[in-house]
Every structure is written in C-alpha cells, then in structure tokens.
Motif scaffolding. Structure first.
Motif, PDB file in Angstrom:
ATOM      1  N   HIS A  47      -1.615 -43.551  -7.693  1.00 31.08           N
ATOM      2  CA  HIS A  47      -0.866 -43.099  -9.111  1.00 31.08           C
ATOM      3  C   HIS A  47      -2.243 -43.349 -10.215  1.00 31.08           C
ATOM      4  N   ASP A  64       0.172 -37.876 -10.702  1.00 32.69           N
ATOM      5  CA  ASP A  64       1.413 -38.306 -11.234  1.00 32.69           C
ATOM      6  C   ASP A  64       2.371 -38.293 -10.358  1.00 32.69           C
ATOM      7  N   TYR A 136      15.975 -39.144 -13.460  1.00 35.23           N
ATOM      8  CA  TYR A 136      14.462 -39.368 -13.266  1.00 35.23           C
ATOM      9  C   TYR A 136      14.044 -39.910 -11.974  1.00 35.23           C
ATOM     10  N   ASN A 138      12.149 -42.377 -11.547  1.00 29.18           N
ATOM     11  CA  ASN A 138      11.778 -43.718 -11.566  1.00 29.18           C
ATOM     12  C   ASN A 138      13.161 -44.417 -11.590  1.00 29.18           C
ATOM     13  N   HIS A 220       6.013 -48.057 -22.473  1.00 28.42           N
ATOM     14  CA  HIS A 220       6.165 -46.960 -23.382  1.00 28.42           C
ATOM     15  C   HIS A 220       7.068 -47.611 -24.769  1.00 28.42           C
ATOM     16  N   HIS A 243       2.849 -40.538 -23.682  1.00 30.20           N
ATOM     17  CA  HIS A 243       3.695 -40.241 -22.435  1.00 30.20           C
ATOM     18  C   HIS A 243       5.120 -39.816 -22.995  1.00 30.20           C
ATOM     19  N   MET A 307       2.490 -52.166 -11.899  1.00 31.91           N
ATOM     20  CA  MET A 307       1.473 -51.197 -11.522  1.00 31.91           C
ATOM     21  C   MET A 307       0.221 -52.043 -11.118  1.00 31.91           C
TER      22      MET A 307
HETATM   23  P1  13P Z   1       4.051 -39.908 -14.365  1.00 32.46           P
HETATM   24  O1  13P Z   1       5.030 -39.283 -13.655  1.00 32.46           O
HETATM   25  O2  13P Z   1       3.896 -38.994 -15.500  1.00 32.46           O
HETATM   26  O3  13P Z   1       2.827 -40.120 -13.452  1.00 32.46           O
HETATM   27  O4  13P Z   1       4.799 -41.090 -14.819  1.00 32.46           O
HETATM   28  C1  13P Z   1       5.027 -42.297 -14.264  1.00 32.46           C
HETATM   29  C2  13P Z   1       5.486 -43.611 -14.706  1.00 32.46           C
HETATM   30  O5  13P Z   1       5.904 -44.340 -14.316  1.00 32.46           O
HETATM   31  C3  13P Z   1       4.900 -43.443 -16.102  1.00 32.46           C
HETATM   32  O6  13P Z   1       5.157 -44.730 -16.785  1.00 32.46           O
END
Ligand code: 13P
Ligand code: SF4
Length: 347
Positions: A47, A64, A136, A138, A220, A243, A307
């Motif tokens: 990533h 991404d 999403y 995530n 974020h 973002h 991450m």
């Molecule tokens: P992206 O899909 O834009 O890579 O975002 C993933 C993410 O976890 C951003 O915090």
C-alpha cells in the motif's frame, strides 16, 4: 539483485531521510525477501502508506486499496503477502480464496474497520428496509458480507451514483460519507447507536439522503482547516491535497481530494512549488524519494500506527514462517465477494 545494488538504489532515494547504516540494513533484508519471494512463488502487494525503504524495495505492485484489490484478484502466484492492513489482506482473500494470503503483522487494524459490526448493518437494514448499503472497503469481511456493494475512496461517489437510489446507507466513514453527500448534493443524517436504538425517521421532505455512521479514520480526522490556513500563510503558492477521509470542511478548502494513488498522480502531473499532503506521512516521504525535485511540506504529527506495524523484518518472517495466514469463513467470504466484485465490475 545483489545487496550492493539494492543498497545503491535505496541510497539514491532515501539518503535524505534515513542514515546510511539503516539503509544498508534495509537493503540486506529486502534482498533476502525478494529471494524468498521467488522461491515461494509469492507476490508482494504494497500500500502507498508503507514506510519508504519497504515501499521502494519489495512490492511487485504498489497502489491504493482499489488497485491492490484488483491485483489480488488477478495474480497467478501461490502466495499473496499483503504489506498493508488487515482489511486489505482480507479483501485479497475474499477475491482469491485459493491463494495463501499473508499479513506480516498479526493485528494491523484500522479505526474505521473497528467502528462497525455485521449486527450494526443488520439493524440498519431493519430500520431502513429496502435502502441499498454501500460499505467502504475499510471494513472486515463480515461487514462486507452484509452489504450490497463496496467502494473505496477512489470510486465512492461513482458507486453511490450507480445505484440510482435517492436514499443510500453509506458506512462507516462519517467524513467520506459527508464528502460524497456534498459531491452528490445529498442530505446526510446519522443514526445514533444507543442501547435499544432510538427511533430514527427519514426526513421525507428531502428527496436525497445518505444515512451515515460515526466511524472515523484516527489519522485523517486530525487534520483541520487551521492546518491549511497556516500552510497557506507561510507558503501562499502551496497546493493542498487531502484524502477524502478528512472532514468535508477540510476537503472543501483543499485544492484536490482523492485516493492515495490519485494524490500521487496529481503531484506527478503538476508542477507546483510546494505541496501539502493531508494524509499519512509516509506517503509524502515516498513521493519525495521517487521525485526529489518535488517540495513536500511535512505535517508528520499524524501517522497510522496500524500501517506502521508492517516492517521489512516482519515481512521476511512472514515469508519464512508462512505467517499470519488470513482466513475468512466460506459463507462470509462468498457474500462479501459479491459486494467487492460488484464494485470491481462497475469500475
Ligand atoms: P486508499 O484507498 O486511498 O489507498 O486509502 C486507504 C486508507 O486506508 C486511507 O487511510
Ligand atoms: Fe485505517 Fe486511517 Fe490507518 Fe487508513 S490511515 S488504515 S483509514 S486508521
């Protein structure tokens, strides 16, 4: 590739941000990983938030969430090592169930993924029968399994519009939902999760609705309008990129909002004197390493601890010990796959 060659390549890119001895150590690890990767017929997906030495040495594909999901679906390798967070590795397993999917750190979570459960979605569906659910990526597999379609930061608006539905449930990122609401002209409401759930009514006077959720990205959510104003005061010609997990107030004042790869492309394709990236800090380092001529202003107080759990050391152990294997129960995987594939097939 020899260790000396790897060291040279990394040194060229990283000598301004990392001591030489550390670069040498990372080069040794990267060479071992790349060797083992071949022996084990593995592919490494990285990533955009991976730390610079890892990002610039071992991934076969970088990108991404959407780009990496596509690569996971297409690979013919036996093993996928996902240098990212758990929900991304799970998405790879959902799309490629016959592969061994490895996550180098055991947890590598995400505050958004932790913010919602499959039960929450089932309750929302009861409250708002017939309303489509956009989730999403995530999120964890059991949440995806309860959804109609997934989206990423790169296609959220387009996925919502593709549904042709006045009202959409959009989960779990409050700010991404707010940004999509602004872009699609929809009104947004938030059901509050309380014991027993309060009565929630849709405002029938409004034609357009997004029903959101109070999940947030712990990185974020920290960026503020003040950060942008301060940067513009010091550097009036700065170009600000945010973002879409940043608040709608922040993205409205940025010059560009997009997925991690969209931000990288924007910087590559423009020629501004300064850039401010409102996102995880490693990404700015990675752009600077690849494009030393670009002037990135650093606002590195906000890092994603999840991450950061993925290191070269752990990636080596992951390949050596086949750890940590990602499993998704088949009934959940099948249902989650429908929502993820629907997104991939749309765009
Ligand atoms: P992206 O899909 O834009 O890579 O975002 C993933 C993410 O976890 C951003 O915090
Ligand atoms: Fe999750 Fe935010 Fe980290 Fe991305 S940056 S993985 S959304 S906590």
């Amino acid at each position: 590739m020899s260790i000396d060659r790897m060291y040279e390549e990394l040194y060229q890119k990283l000598h301004k941000i990392m001591p030489e001895a550390e670069i040498r150590l990372k080069a040794e690890l990267a060479v071992q990983i790349n060797q083992l990767k071949k022996e084990r017929n593995a592919v490494i997906l990285g990533h955009n938030y991976m730390e610079p030495a890892l990002f610039h040495s071992i991934p076969d594909f970088k990108g991404d969430s959407l780009e990496l999901a596509r690569k996971a679906a297409e690979t013919d390798k036996d093993i996928i090592v996902f240098c990212g967070v758990r929900f991304m590795a799970e998405t790879a397993k959902i799309l490629s169930p016959e592969k061994t999917v490895l996550l180098p750190a055991e947890k590598a979570g995400c505050s958004l993924a932790e913010s919602i459960t499959a039960d929450d979605i089932r309750l929302l569906r009861e409250k708002f029968p017939g309303v489509p659910v956009v989730t999403y990526v995530n999120t964890y597999a059991e949440v995806k399994a309860e959804s109609d379609v997934c989206c990423t930061s790169g296609n959220a608006k387009a996925v919502v519009e593709s549904l042709n539905s006045d009202t959409v449930i959009f989960l779990p990122d409050e700010y991404l939902a707010g940004n999509v609401a602004r872009e699609t002209g929809k009104h947004i409401i938030f059901p509050t999760k309380m014991k027993g759930w309060p009565e929630i009514k849709l405002d029938t006077d409004l034609d357009y609705q997004i029903i959101g959720w109070h999940g947030k990205c712990e990185v974020h959510e920290l960026f503020t309008v003040e950060d942008i104003e301060n940067a513009r005061k010091l550097y009036p010609d700065v170009v600000v990129l945010a973002h879409p997990e940043c608040s709608p107030e922040v993205t409205a004042r940025a010059d560009f909002a997009g997925s991690t790869s969209a931000m990288i492309k924007y910087v590559e394709q423009h020629d501004a004197p300064h850039y401010l990236l409102l996102t995880e800090c490693s990404m700015g380092d990675n752009i600077m390493a690849a494009h030393p001529e670009k002037e990135m202003l650093r606002l590195c107080t906000h890092r994603c601890p999840h991450m950061a759990e993925i290191t070269l050391e752990d990636t080596l152990q992951s390949l050596k010990q086949t750890r940590y294997v990602i499993e998704v129960p088949e009934d959940i995987r099948k249902r989650a796959e429908k929502a993820v594939r629907r997104m991939i097939e749309l765009f």
